[in-house]
Design a protein around this motif. Structure first.
Motif, PDB file in Angstrom:
ATOM      1  N   GLU A   1       4.836  -3.476   6.860  1.00 33.03           N
ATOM      2  CA  GLU A   1       5.687  -3.776   5.791  1.00 33.03           C
ATOM      3  C   GLU A   1       4.773  -4.050   4.575  1.00 33.03           C
ATOM      4  O   GLU A   1       5.213  -3.544   3.452  1.00 33.03           O
ATOM      5  CB  GLU A   1       6.742  -4.953   6.143  1.00 33.03           C
ATOM      6  CG  GLU A   1       7.794  -4.991   5.028  1.00 33.03           C
ATOM      7  CD  GLU A   1       8.747  -6.001   5.423  1.00 33.03           C
ATOM      8  OE1 GLU A   1       9.914  -5.951   4.757  1.00 33.03           O
ATOM      9  OE2 GLU A   1       8.295  -7.075   6.076  1.00 33.03           O
ATOM     10  N   ARG A   2       3.651  -4.849   4.862  1.00 33.28           N
ATOM     11  CA  ARG A   2       2.819  -5.067   3.635  1.00 33.28           C
ATOM     12  C   ARG A   2       2.091  -3.837   3.090  1.00 33.28           C
ATOM     13  O   ARG A   2       1.564  -3.980   1.546  1.00 33.28           O
ATOM     14  CB  ARG A   2       1.548  -6.051   4.000  1.00 33.28           C
ATOM     15  CG  ARG A   2       2.294  -7.458   3.879  1.00 33.28           C
ATOM     16  CD  ARG A   2       1.255  -8.534   4.432  1.00 33.28           C
ATOM     17  NE  ARG A   2       0.147  -8.325   5.529  1.00 33.28           N
ATOM     18  CZ  ARG A   2       0.701  -8.988   6.475  1.00 33.28           C
ATOM     19  NH1 ARG A   2       1.741  -9.732   6.837  1.00 33.28           N
ATOM     20  NH2 ARG A   2      -0.177  -8.665   7.540  1.00 33.28           N
ATOM     21  N   SER A   3       1.960  -2.778   3.724  1.00 39.45           N
ATOM     22  CA  SER A   3       1.569  -1.688   3.289  1.00 39.45           C
ATOM     23  C   SER A   3       2.323  -0.500   2.571  1.00 39.45           C
ATOM     24  O   SER A   3       1.910   0.302   1.956  1.00 39.45           O
ATOM     25  CB  SER A   3       0.503  -1.095   4.526  1.00 39.45           C
ATOM     26  OG  SER A   3       1.308  -0.410   5.400  1.00 39.45           O
ATOM     27  N   GLN A   4       3.608  -0.442   3.254  1.00 34.77           N
ATOM     28  CA  GLN A   4       4.736   0.506   2.806  1.00 34.77           C
ATOM     29  C   GLN A   4       6.183  -0.227   3.128  1.00 34.77           C
ATOM     30  O   GLN A   4       6.269  -0.858   3.832  1.00 34.77           O
ATOM     31  CB  GLN A   4       4.340   1.664   3.468  1.00 34.77           C
ATOM     32  CG  GLN A   4       4.591   1.840   5.099  1.00 34.77           C
ATOM     33  CD  GLN A   4       4.362   2.992   5.563  1.00 34.77           C
ATOM     34  OE1 GLN A   4       3.120   3.568   5.586  1.00 34.77           O
ATOM     35  NE2 GLN A   4       5.334   3.542   6.198  1.00 34.77           N
ATOM     36  N   GLU A   5       7.020   0.334   2.462  1.00 34.52           N
ATOM     37  CA  GLU A   5       8.347   0.262   2.604  1.00 34.52           C
ATOM     38  C   GLU A   5       8.651   0.901   4.202  1.00 34.52           C
ATOM     39  O   GLU A   5       8.488   1.776   4.586  1.00 34.52           O
ATOM     40  CB  GLU A   5       9.421   1.100   1.649  1.00 34.52           C
ATOM     41  CG  GLU A   5       9.313   0.132   0.419  1.00 34.52           C
ATOM     42  CD  GLU A   5      10.421   0.993  -0.500  1.00 34.52           C
ATOM     43  OE1 GLU A   5      11.125   1.826  -0.009  1.00 34.52           O
ATOM     44  OE2 GLU A   5      10.404   0.479  -1.647  1.00 34.52           O
TER      45      GLU A   5
ATOM     46  N   ARG B   1       5.024  -6.890  10.072  1.00 37.30           N
ATOM     47  CA  ARG B   1       4.724  -7.367   9.010  1.00 37.30           C
ATOM     48  C   ARG B   1       3.363  -6.786   8.210  1.00 37.30           C
ATOM     49  O   ARG B   1       3.439  -6.531   7.031  1.00 37.30           O
ATOM     50  CB  ARG B   1       4.508  -8.758   9.120  1.00 37.30           C
ATOM     51  CG  ARG B   1       5.843  -9.661   9.147  1.00 37.30           C
ATOM     52  CD  ARG B   1       6.656  -9.573   8.015  1.00 37.30           C
ATOM     53  NE  ARG B   1       6.316 -10.361   6.896  1.00 37.30           N
ATOM     54  CZ  ARG B   1       6.499 -10.240   5.725  1.00 37.30           C
ATOM     55  NH1 ARG B   1       7.232  -9.087   5.202  1.00 37.30           N
ATOM     56  NH2 ARG B   1       5.842 -10.934   4.763  1.00 37.30           N
ATOM     57  N   ARG B   2       2.501  -6.362   9.116  1.00 37.81           N
ATOM     58  CA  ARG B   2       1.383  -6.008   8.659  1.00 37.81           C
ATOM     59  C   ARG B   2       1.740  -4.422   8.269  1.00 37.81           C
ATOM     60  O   ARG B   2       1.326  -3.833   7.326  1.00 37.81           O
ATOM     61  CB  ARG B   2       0.328  -5.693   9.819  1.00 37.81           C
ATOM     62  CG  ARG B   2      -0.943  -4.806   9.676  1.00 37.81           C
ATOM     63  CD  ARG B   2      -1.889  -5.144  10.663  1.00 37.81           C
ATOM     64  NE  ARG B   2      -2.832  -4.100  10.595  1.00 37.81           N
ATOM     65  CZ  ARG B   2      -3.999  -4.016  11.579  1.00 37.81           C
ATOM     66  NH1 ARG B   2      -4.100  -4.836  12.501  1.00 37.81           N
ATOM     67  NH2 ARG B   2      -4.867  -3.192  11.551  1.00 37.81           N
TER      68      ARG B   2
END
Length: 261
Positions: free
Chosen positions: A209-213, A206-207
């Motif tokens: 995913e929050r920064s990039q696809e 999740r960390r």
């Protein structure tokens, strides 16, 4: 490493010409090795730029041809030797790759990018001890700006060796330097998933995913974690995203093609 080290009247002209070469290479054209009048070094640098363009495009065989011409013209260019080593490595030509990596290191012993790439190659060959030695030397190089890449590759190599505890140390050190470093986050998530620490695995992913696809490897892992957690709705959403992405797979990687960093 392959650009003009000093200002001169020819640099702008060469720069514009190399830009055109790279554009043609990336458009799918296969260009012949370059000969420029008056300077073997200029021609060698031009061929090196062309070879790098082919490598970026995923065409190592074409890269090898022009890079062989580059080192024939000027064997003292570490960038040409290192790029040729990468081409050989991607083609599975291990002995030739080692020879070119060693030639490049002999010319630029403090170039961390060359040692990083050599470490990746050695790890793929199963020479784990020497690979880790090269990563250590890369980290010791002065003024290296992206140690997280070396640490992430050292972690991946430790995983290949079966030393997950050491791998975790390297990967977490990579995040100290760059908290959103995608390869390290993905590898830590996969390690946690394989060890059954699903909440931790989900947290790392999740960390990221929050920064990039998420890429294909990340989406595959998201599906697996969601299913293990019993979250069928999330699993279905990630599976749909993975299908839209197509067949592209693989892992986020710091491995090769970091020659200029």
């Amino acid at each position: 490493m392959t650009g003009c080290r000093q200002r001169s009247a020819v640099c702008p002209v060469i720069g514009r010409w190399l830009w055109l070469v790279a554009l043609l290479a990336l458009s799918g054209c296969t260009l012949m090795p370059v000969d420029l009048p008056g300077s073997d070094t200029r021609a060698a640098r031009a061929n090196t730029e062309l070879g790098l363009a082919y490598l970026e495009e995923g065409r190592p065989a074409a890269a090898r041809d022009v890079l062989l011409k580059a080192v024939e013209l000027d064997s003292r260019l570490a960038g040409a030797q290192a790029a040729l080593a990468v081409a050989h490595s991607q083609l599975g030509e291990s002995r030739e790759a080692r020879e070119r990596f060693l030639a490049a290191i002999g010319l630029e012993p403090e170039d961390a990018s060359i040692r990083n790439n050599y470490g990746v190659h050695l790890c793929a060959d199963g020479d784990y001890a020497e690979a880790q030695r090269q990563f250590t030397l890369a980290l010791a190089a002065p003024d290296y700006r992206t140690p997280e890449r070396v640490l992430s590759n050292a972690g991946a190599c430790a995983i290949s060796e079966g030393d997950t505890a050491r791998a975790r140390i390297f990967l977490e050190q990579a995040l100290v330097h760059e908290p959103l470093h995608a390869p390290a986050l993905l590898r830590l998530s996969r390690l946690a998933y394989q060890e059954g620490a699903l909440d931790l695995a989900w947290g790392w992913l999740r960390r990221l995913e929050r920064s990039q696809e998420l890429d294909a490897a990340g989406l595959d892992l998201a599906v697996a974690i969601s299913e293990r957690l019993g979250d069928t709705e999330a699993a279905a959403a990630y599976r749909e995203a993975r299908m839209r992405l197509g067949e592209r797979g693989g892992d986020s990687s710091d491995a090769l093609l970091r020659l200029g960093e």
